[in-house]
Design an enzyme around this catalytic site. Sequence first.
Site, PDB file in Angstrom:
ATOM      1  N   VAL A  47      33.784  48.512  24.721  1.00  6.80           N
ATOM      2  CA  VAL A  47      34.358  48.025  25.982  1.00  6.80           C
ATOM      3  C   VAL A  47      33.543  48.547  27.156  1.00  6.80           C
ATOM      4  O   VAL A  47      33.125  47.809  28.040  1.00  6.80           O
ATOM      5  CB  VAL A  47      35.842  48.447  26.104  1.00  6.80           C
ATOM      6  CG1 VAL A  47      36.439  47.962  27.422  1.00  6.80           C
ATOM      7  CG2 VAL A  47      36.643  47.903  24.924  1.00  6.80           C
ATOM      8  N   ASN A 101      48.892  52.323  33.826  1.00  9.05           N
ATOM      9  CA  ASN A 101      48.223  51.014  33.859  1.00  9.05           C
ATOM     10  C   ASN A 101      49.181  49.840  33.775  1.00  9.05           C
ATOM     11  O   ASN A 101      48.766  48.685  33.843  1.00  9.05           O
ATOM     12  CB  ASN A 101      47.154  50.940  32.767  1.00  9.05           C
ATOM     13  CG  ASN A 101      46.008  51.886  33.082  1.00  9.05           C
ATOM     14  OD1 ASN A 101      45.903  52.397  34.196  1.00  9.05           O
ATOM     15  ND2 ASN A 101      45.173  52.143  32.097  1.00  9.05           N
ATOM     16  N   ARG A 107      39.951  52.014  41.531  1.00 12.33           N
ATOM     17  CA  ARG A 107      39.541  50.645  41.223  1.00 12.33           C
ATOM     18  C   ARG A 107      40.716  49.766  40.826  1.00 12.33           C
ATOM     19  O   ARG A 107      40.690  48.562  41.008  1.00 12.33           O
ATOM     20  CB  ARG A 107      38.474  50.672  40.124  1.00 12.33           C
ATOM     21  CG  ARG A 107      37.091  50.845  40.735  1.00 12.33           C
ATOM     22  CD  ARG A 107      36.196  51.796  39.971  1.00 12.33           C
ATOM     23  NE  ARG A 107      35.214  52.342  40.902  1.00 12.33           N
ATOM     24  CZ  ARG A 107      35.373  53.492  41.544  1.00 12.33           C
ATOM     25  NH1 ARG A 107      36.445  54.215  41.336  1.00 12.33           N
ATOM     26  NH2 ARG A 107      34.481  53.941  42.388  1.00 12.33           N
ATOM     27  N   ARG A 161      44.864  61.979  38.360  1.00  9.89           N
ATOM     28  CA  ARG A 161      44.971  60.529  38.592  1.00  9.89           C
ATOM     29  C   ARG A 161      45.864  59.882  37.537  1.00  9.89           C
ATOM     30  O   ARG A 161      46.501  58.874  37.797  1.00  9.89           O
ATOM     31  CB  ARG A 161      43.582  59.877  38.526  1.00  9.89           C
ATOM     32  CG  ARG A 161      42.670  60.240  39.673  1.00  9.89           C
ATOM     33  CD  ARG A 161      41.454  59.370  39.662  1.00  9.89           C
ATOM     34  NE  ARG A 161      41.862  57.978  39.438  1.00  9.89           N
ATOM     35  CZ  ARG A 161      41.045  57.037  38.996  1.00  9.89           C
ATOM     36  NH1 ARG A 161      39.800  57.332  38.714  1.00  9.89           N
ATOM     37  NH2 ARG A 161      41.455  55.806  38.835  1.00  9.89           N
TER      38      ARG A 161
HETATM   39  C1  EPZ Z   1      41.841  48.506  32.703  1.00 12.13           C
HETATM   40  O1  EPZ Z   1      40.740  48.449  33.572  1.00 12.13           O
HETATM   41  C2  EPZ Z   1      42.350  49.934  32.772  1.00 12.13           C
HETATM   42  N1  EPZ Z   1      42.723  50.253  34.149  1.00 12.13           N
HETATM   43  C3  EPZ Z   1      41.269  50.898  32.294  1.00 12.13           C
HETATM   44  O2  EPZ Z   1      41.864  52.194  32.261  1.00 12.13           O
HETATM   45  C4  EPZ Z   1      40.876  50.532  30.878  1.00 12.13           C
HETATM   46  O3  EPZ Z   1      39.829  51.370  30.461  1.00 12.13           O
HETATM   47  C5  EPZ Z   1      40.410  49.071  30.849  1.00 12.13           C
HETATM   48  O4  EPZ Z   1      41.449  48.221  31.354  1.00 12.13           O
HETATM   49  C6  EPZ Z   1      40.081  48.605  29.439  1.00 12.13           C
HETATM   50  O5  EPZ Z   1      41.205  48.766  28.616  1.00 12.13           O
HETATM   51  C7  EPZ Z   1      43.894  49.786  34.636  1.00 12.13           C
HETATM   52  O6  EPZ Z   1      44.611  49.069  33.986  1.00 12.13           O
HETATM   53  C8  EPZ Z   1      44.232  50.212  36.040  1.00 12.13           C
HETATM   54  P1  EPZ Z   1      38.776  45.461  31.996  1.00 12.13           P
HETATM   55  P2  EPZ Z   1      40.078  47.017  33.920  1.00 12.13           P
HETATM   56  O7  EPZ Z   1      38.641  44.438  33.056  1.00 12.13           O
HETATM   57  O8  EPZ Z   1      41.098  45.953  33.905  1.00 12.13           O
HETATM   58  C9  EPZ Z   1      34.372  43.986  31.572  1.00 12.13           C
HETATM   59  C10 EPZ Z   1      42.075  54.472  32.684  1.00 12.13           C
HETATM   60  O9  EPZ Z   1      41.433  55.416  32.225  1.00 12.13           O
HETATM   61  N2  EPZ Z   1      34.694  43.087  32.690  1.00 12.13           N
HETATM   62  O10 EPZ Z   1      39.772  45.231  30.895  1.00 12.13           O
HETATM   63  O11 EPZ Z   1      39.266  47.192  35.148  1.00 12.13           O
HETATM   64  C11 EPZ Z   1      34.368  45.451  31.967  1.00 12.13           C
HETATM   65  O12 EPZ Z   1      33.091  45.829  32.472  1.00 12.13           O
HETATM   66  C12 EPZ Z   1      41.345  53.222  33.122  1.00 12.13           C
HETATM   67  O13 EPZ Z   1      43.321  54.434  32.782  1.00 12.13           O
HETATM   68  C13 EPZ Z   1      33.817  42.064  32.977  1.00 12.13           C
HETATM   69  O14 EPZ Z   1      32.774  41.896  32.339  1.00 12.13           O
HETATM   70  O15 EPZ Z   1      39.116  46.842  32.676  1.00 12.13           O
HETATM   71  C14 EPZ Z   1      34.663  46.125  30.651  1.00 12.13           C
HETATM   72  O16 EPZ Z   1      33.473  46.214  29.909  1.00 12.13           O
HETATM   73  C15 EPZ Z   1      39.845  53.378  33.042  1.00 12.13           C
HETATM   74  N3  EPZ Z   1      34.103  41.218  34.012  1.00 12.13           N
HETATM   75  C16 EPZ Z   1      35.603  45.139  29.949  1.00 12.13           C
HETATM   76  O17 EPZ Z   1      35.410  43.884  30.609  1.00 12.13           O
HETATM   77  C17 EPZ Z   1      35.259  41.365  34.746  1.00 12.13           C
HETATM   78  O18 EPZ Z   1      35.484  40.540  35.674  1.00 12.13           O
HETATM   79  C18 EPZ Z   1      37.064  45.509  30.035  1.00 12.13           C
HETATM   80  O19 EPZ Z   1      37.339  45.767  31.380  1.00 12.13           O
HETATM   81  C19 EPZ Z   1      36.140  42.418  34.432  1.00 12.13           C
HETATM   82  C20 EPZ Z   1      35.836  43.264  33.398  1.00 12.13           C
END
Ligand code: EPZ
Length: 420
Positions: A329, A23, A92, A399
């Site tokens: 989260v 990540n 994603r 992955r």
């Molecule tokens: C990153 O995803 C990681 N992926 C995820 O890891 C990780 O679970 C996640 O952060 C949380 O730590 C990568 O870095 C590639 P977020 P990301 O935006 O950035 C909400 C793994 O297993 N949200 O921090 O997509 C969302 O729904 C993966 O390695 C909004 O509401 O996650 C979630 O509830 C899975 N609006 C929370 O925020 C937005 O525009 C955190 O999501 C974006 C997100």
Amino acid sequence: MDKLVIEGGRRLSGEVRISGAKNSALPIMAATLLTDQPCTIHNVPKLRDTLTMIKLLESLGKVTRYEKGKLVVLGKGPIKDTAPYDLVSTMRGSFCVLGPLLGKLRRARVSLPGGCVIGIRPVDLHVKGLKALGAEMTTDAGYIVAKAKRLRGARIYLGGVFGSSVLATANVMMAAVLANGETIIESAACEPEIEDLGNFLVRMGAHVIGHGTPRIIIRGVKELLGADHSIIADRIEAGTFILMSVATRSDLTIRDAYHGHLLSLIDVLESIGVRFEYTDDVIRVINRRTITPASINTYPYPGFPTDLQAQFMALMATTPGVSVITDRVYPDRFMHIAELDRMGANIRREGLHAIVQGVKTLHGAPVMASDLRASAALVIAGLTAKGLTEIHRIYHLERGYEDLEKKLLNIGAKISRKKV
Ligand code: EPZ
């Protein structure tokens, strides 16, 4: 399609070397779109996701050379502005090319990531942040379309319903570094992977301070240069091996792992009786025969990571007593419950919570991986269970865990890969 067959009930021992952080690698690879000059990135883990990102960079017009963890990204003329559905839908994380494409080209077309088993993946914070920088953001046939005559710095509050967003923070950073003027990102994600991205951008000549804290300040520059960088260790892989070691009551030495990125996990485990020794880049788990259960809520960093929630549940499944696990989260990130219950765990979902009643032993069974971290939880459960566990759809594991079978064999696990 392959499956992993694990014969459980064995102690592990020895040491495992942690790979570079997936990540961190993904947004840093995306950041190479911000310059026409060559970038060299070391310690890039060989994973399905990083190979997908390499394909995406090449489809956008970059030339790449990747061997033994070293990735060289070269420009060969103007880059394209469209990240296609067939690549973004498989991973994603590739949505993080939106910010650099907009920063470099002032336009971008990136397929919306869509949902996945851990929950819907909204992008409202990405859109809000890029709009604040002056971009016109629309959707067209499942794509986000971003356009900007010019990008100007802005003060942006990027906190969402579930707290900060890792990749929204990354996207806004990578657009703001080439905007005119100063950008302040409030309620930015503080994950170590964001700090690592900020360090790479600074190496490229960007003016970024505060990365890794809730307030990031960026002063835009005209252009960015090529840079060399080494990816930080993968704290989620390290945390997975720590939980594996505790669940199998084993002593394990985990190399190239920085305990400072895992304080929330270490704190919970020490509170239930686990002992650790660590130096700057080694974590040693000291086996304890008995541990007590603990309840956790996941939160954005520095809180307990959602990416270790499933693995922690696998540990609690065989810890005598009751624990309550809540994912603040991704509230629906509980696909692993059904599979763990197939192995004899006693876990039930009650609204936002998973109630885990520890059982004496789990029993091997054929189980189905559903997402990356749920698959890791099934590996931990398989290592502790009596008998054989067959984990199907292991492409999920591939992955995010580099050479997992080899690493497990080296610490004494009985594991093999079979054709289905
Ligand atoms: C990153 O995803 C990681 N992926 C995820 O890891 C990780 O679970 C996640 O952060 C949380 O730590 C990568 O870095 C590639 P977020 P990301 O935006 O950035 C909400 C793994 O297993 N949200 O921090 O997509 C969302 O729904 C993966 O390695 C909004 O509401 O996650 C979630 O509830 C899975 N609006 C929370 O925020 C937005 O525009 C955190 O999501 C974006 C997100």
